[in-house]
Design a protein around this motif. Structure first.
Motif, PDB file in Angstrom:
ATOM      1  N   VAL A 102      58.515  21.006  46.329  1.00 17.80           N
ATOM      2  CA  VAL A 102      57.109  20.718  46.015  1.00 17.80           C
ATOM      3  C   VAL A 102      56.351  22.036  46.133  1.00 17.80           C
ATOM      4  CG1 VAL A 102      55.036  19.465  46.728  1.00 17.80           C
ATOM      5  CG2 VAL A 102      57.282  18.351  46.894  1.00 17.80           C
ATOM      6  N   VAL A 103      55.564  22.363  45.111  1.00 18.34           N
ATOM      7  CA  VAL A 103      54.800  23.618  45.119  1.00 18.34           C
ATOM      8  C   VAL A 103      53.334  23.308  44.849  1.00 18.34           C
ATOM      9  CG1 VAL A 103      54.547  25.937  44.140  1.00 18.34           C
ATOM     10  CG2 VAL A 103      56.811  24.840  44.178  1.00 18.34           C
ATOM     11  N   THR A 104      52.444  23.723  45.746  1.00 20.05           N
ATOM     12  CA  THR A 104      51.006  23.532  45.508  1.00 20.05           C
ATOM     13  C   THR A 104      50.410  24.801  44.889  1.00 20.05           C
ATOM     14  OG1 THR A 104      50.304  24.366  47.672  1.00 20.05           O
ATOM     15  CG2 THR A 104      50.852  22.019  47.523  1.00 20.05           C
ATOM     16  N   GLY A 105      49.288  24.610  44.215  1.00 16.77           N
ATOM     17  CA  GLY A 105      48.637  25.758  43.566  1.00 16.77           C
ATOM     18  C   GLY A 105      49.519  26.359  42.493  1.00 16.77           C
ATOM     19  N   ALA A 106      50.205  25.485  41.738  1.00 13.90           N
ATOM     20  CA  ALA A 106      51.189  25.962  40.760  1.00 13.90           C
ATOM     21  C   ALA A 106      50.617  26.053  39.348  1.00 13.90           C
ATOM     22  CB  ALA A 106      52.413  25.047  40.774  1.00 13.90           C
ATOM     23  N   SER A 107      49.303  25.968  39.202  1.00 15.26           N
ATOM     24  CA  SER A 107      48.716  26.021  37.856  1.00 15.26           C
ATOM     25  C   SER A 107      48.538  27.457  37.367  1.00 15.26           C
ATOM     26  CB  SER A 107      47.365  25.294  37.845  1.00 15.26           C
ATOM     27  OG  SER A 107      46.483  25.879  38.792  1.00 15.26           O
ATOM     28  N   SER A 108      48.718  28.443  38.244  1.00  8.04           N
ATOM     29  CA  SER A 108      48.540  29.846  37.829  1.00  8.04           C
ATOM     30  C   SER A 108      49.227  30.760  38.846  1.00  8.04           C
ATOM     31  CB  SER A 108      47.043  30.191  37.752  1.00  8.04           C
ATOM     32  OG  SER A 108      46.436  30.030  39.029  1.00  8.04           O
ATOM     33  N   GLY A 109      49.233  32.041  38.551  1.00 10.83           N
ATOM     34  CA  GLY A 109      49.606  33.078  39.504  1.00 10.83           C
ATOM     35  C   GLY A 109      50.928  32.895  40.221  1.00 10.83           C
ATOM     36  N   LEU A 110      50.909  33.176  41.505  1.00  9.52           N
ATOM     37  CA  LEU A 110      52.142  33.156  42.285  1.00  9.52           C
ATOM     38  C   LEU A 110      52.766  31.763  42.315  1.00  9.52           C
ATOM     39  CD1 LEU A 110      51.174  35.388  45.391  1.00  9.52           C
ATOM     40  CD2 LEU A 110      51.901  36.076  43.101  1.00  9.52           C
ATOM     41  N   GLY A 111      51.923  30.725  42.382  1.00 13.15           N
ATOM     42  CA  GLY A 111      52.433  29.356  42.470  1.00 13.15           C
ATOM     43  C   GLY A 111      53.221  28.965  41.224  1.00 13.15           C
ATOM     44  N   ALA A 112      52.705  29.340  40.045  1.00 12.57           N
ATOM     45  CA  ALA A 112      53.429  29.045  38.797  1.00 12.57           C
ATOM     46  C   ALA A 112      54.765  29.789  38.799  1.00 12.57           C
ATOM     47  CB  ALA A 112      52.573  29.446  37.597  1.00 12.57           C
ATOM     48  N   HIS A 113      54.721  31.035  39.284  1.00 11.54           N
ATOM     49  CA  HIS A 113      55.955  31.834  39.367  1.00 11.54           C
ATOM     50  C   HIS A 113      56.953  31.170  40.325  1.00 11.54           C
ATOM     51  CE1 HIS A 113      58.643  35.219  39.743  1.00 11.54           C
ATOM     52  NE2 HIS A 113      58.339  35.386  41.011  1.00 11.54           N
ATOM     53  N   PHE A 114      56.471  30.725  41.482  1.00 16.82           N
ATOM     54  CA  PHE A 114      57.362  30.095  42.472  1.00 16.82           C
ATOM     55  C   PHE A 114      57.991  28.821  41.894  1.00 16.82           C
ATOM     56  CE2 PHE A 114      54.494  31.972  46.015  1.00 16.82           C
ATOM     57  CZ  PHE A 114      55.211  33.163  46.012  1.00 16.82           C
ATOM     58  N   ALA A 115      57.187  28.034  41.175  1.00 17.53           N
ATOM     59  CA  ALA A 115      57.704  26.784  40.608  1.00 17.53           C
ATOM     60  C   ALA A 115      58.820  27.076  39.602  1.00 17.53           C
ATOM     61  CB  ALA A 115      56.564  26.013  39.944  1.00 17.53           C
ATOM     62  N   ARG A 116      58.596  28.059  38.729  1.00 11.75           N
ATOM     63  CA  ARG A 116      59.626  28.417  37.734  1.00 11.75           C
ATOM     64  C   ARG A 116      60.874  28.954  38.429  1.00 11.75           C
ATOM     65  NH1 ARG A 116      55.109  30.979  35.079  1.00 11.75           N
ATOM     66  NH2 ARG A 116      54.257  29.566  33.505  1.00 11.75           N
ATOM     67  N   LEU A 117      60.651  29.740  39.454  1.00  9.00           N
ATOM     68  CA  LEU A 117      61.761  30.344  40.199  1.00  9.00           C
ATOM     69  C   LEU A 117      62.628  29.270  40.867  1.00  9.00           C
ATOM     70  CD1 LEU A 117      62.984  32.971  41.516  1.00  9.00           C
ATOM     71  CD2 LEU A 117      61.407  32.533  43.410  1.00  9.00           C
ATOM     72  N   LEU A 118      61.988  28.338  41.558  1.00  7.74           N
ATOM     73  CA  LEU A 118      62.731  27.292  42.263  1.00  7.74           C
ATOM     74  C   LEU A 118      63.493  26.425  41.263  1.00  7.74           C
ATOM     75  CD1 LEU A 118      59.945  26.443  44.846  1.00  7.74           C
ATOM     76  CD2 LEU A 118      62.151  27.476  45.391  1.00  7.74           C
ATOM     77  N   ALA A 119      62.861  26.161  40.112  1.00  7.41           N
ATOM     78  CA  ALA A 119      63.549  25.384  39.072  1.00  7.41           C
ATOM     79  C   ALA A 119      64.753  26.156  38.544  1.00  7.41           C
ATOM     80  CB  ALA A 119      62.573  25.057  37.942  1.00  7.41           C
ATOM     81  N   SER A 120      64.600  27.464  38.370  1.00 11.55           N
ATOM     82  CA  SER A 120      65.732  28.254  37.848  1.00 11.55           C
ATOM     83  C   SER A 120      66.848  28.363  38.885  1.00 11.55           C
ATOM     84  CB  SER A 120      65.262  29.649  37.405  1.00 11.55           C
ATOM     85  OG  SER A 120      64.982  30.443  38.542  1.00 11.55           O
TER      86      SER A 120
END
Ligand code: NAP
Length: 259
Positions: free
Chosen positions: A16-34
């Motif tokens: 679960v990633v909060t603040g994932a609509s931009s910036g570091l959070g979007a990067h973290f979400a893509r990273l964890l999915a990859s």
């Protein structure tokens, strides 16, 4: 050949990633999915969140997006519930949602400062409780990563006491939750403290020539970080590669806080 057991992969896990609509959070979400995790993402801007969700799906990942204001405990629970409904578990929480502003303390609006603390600190606490309860009930352990800042450890070139207090507070939250949950429930809780990275939050600083020069002058590596340079540290804390790390702060700041 020896190797890291389970490596830095998160196959079969749910993040679960909060603040994932931009910036570091979007990067973290893509990273964890990859890295193999199914990812539930939350933030207030539903359209931007949907764009991130689609990009993860396009890359072959699994993702659900839930409009979430982390200052509302019911929305925090709804984000965690969405992950459980979709995939039946939560293994990793990245508490990344955050807001910031610069202000001299004597001129700051207490209401604005309280609003910042409600998102940056109380929001993270509420998300940790919501995800922690699911992890405890499942009995499989987990990893909670609170995204603080070098400004939780040192003063910067811009006056921002409320922001710095919120980030120092996250480090206290990390330590106490780690003490409560690591031994008893196998839930590791750590802080990731970035230095400066380009994002919507740091755009005003990047556009301010003197402010930027002052900020960079404090960083031994002499530059802002690249978002990619947070990937290894985040996956280390999230995955079995970091199975003996809990209650600590990992600084990724170009050496800014070494002194
Ligand atoms: P950003 O692009 O502004 O990202 C902030 C994120 O937090 C956005 O997705 C925003 O989404 C979300 N957010 C804000 N208020 C929220 C709320 N009430 N509920 C849910 N989500 C909320 O800036 P960023 O630099 O990537 O920041 C991400 C995190 O890293 C923050 O915690 C920040 O303090 C921390 N950090 C950043 C740096 C840096 O140099 N960039 C350095 C140290 C720490 P919505 O507006 O859609 O809600």
């Amino acid at each position: 050949m020896t190797g890291v057991p389970g490596g830095f992969r998160l196959d079969g896990e749910v993040a679960v990633v909060t603040g994932a609509s931009s910036g570091l959070g979007a990067h973290f979400a893509r990273l964890l999915a990859s890295a193999g995790a199914a990812v539930a993402i939350g933030a207030r801007r539903a359209e931007e969140l949907e764009t991130v969700r689609r990009s993860i799906l396009a890359d072959g990942g699994r993702c659900v997006a839930v409009a979430t204001d982390v200052s509302d405990p019911a929305r925090c629970r709804a984000l965690v519930d969405a992950a459980v409904t979709e995939w039946g578990r939560v293994d990793v929480l990245v508490n990344n949602a955050g807001v910031g502003y610069g202000a001299r303390a004597e001129k700051d609006d207490p209401g604005r400062a309280a609003g910042l603390l409600e998102v940056n600190l109380l929001g993270a606490y509420q998300m940790a409780v919501a995800a922690g309860r699911v992890m405890i009930d499942a009995g499989r352990g987990g990893s909670i990563i609170n995204i603080a800042s070098a400004l939780g450890l040192t003063a910067g070139s811009v006056p921002q006491a409320a922001y710095s207090a919120s980030k120092a507070g996250l480090m206290g939250l990390t330590r106490d939750l780690a003490a409560q949950w690591s031994g008893r429930h196998g839930i590791r809780v750590n802080t990731l403290a970035p230095g400066y990275f380009a994002s919507e939050m740091t755009a005003p600083l990047l556009e301010h020539e003197q402010g930027l020069a002052d900020a960079v002058a404090r960083i031994p590596l002499g530059r802002f970080g690249d978002q990619e340079e947070l990937a290894g540290p985040l996956l280390l804390l999230a995955s079995r590669a970091g199975s003996y790390i809990t209650g600590t702060t990992l600084c990724v700041d170009g050496g800014w806080t070494m002194h």
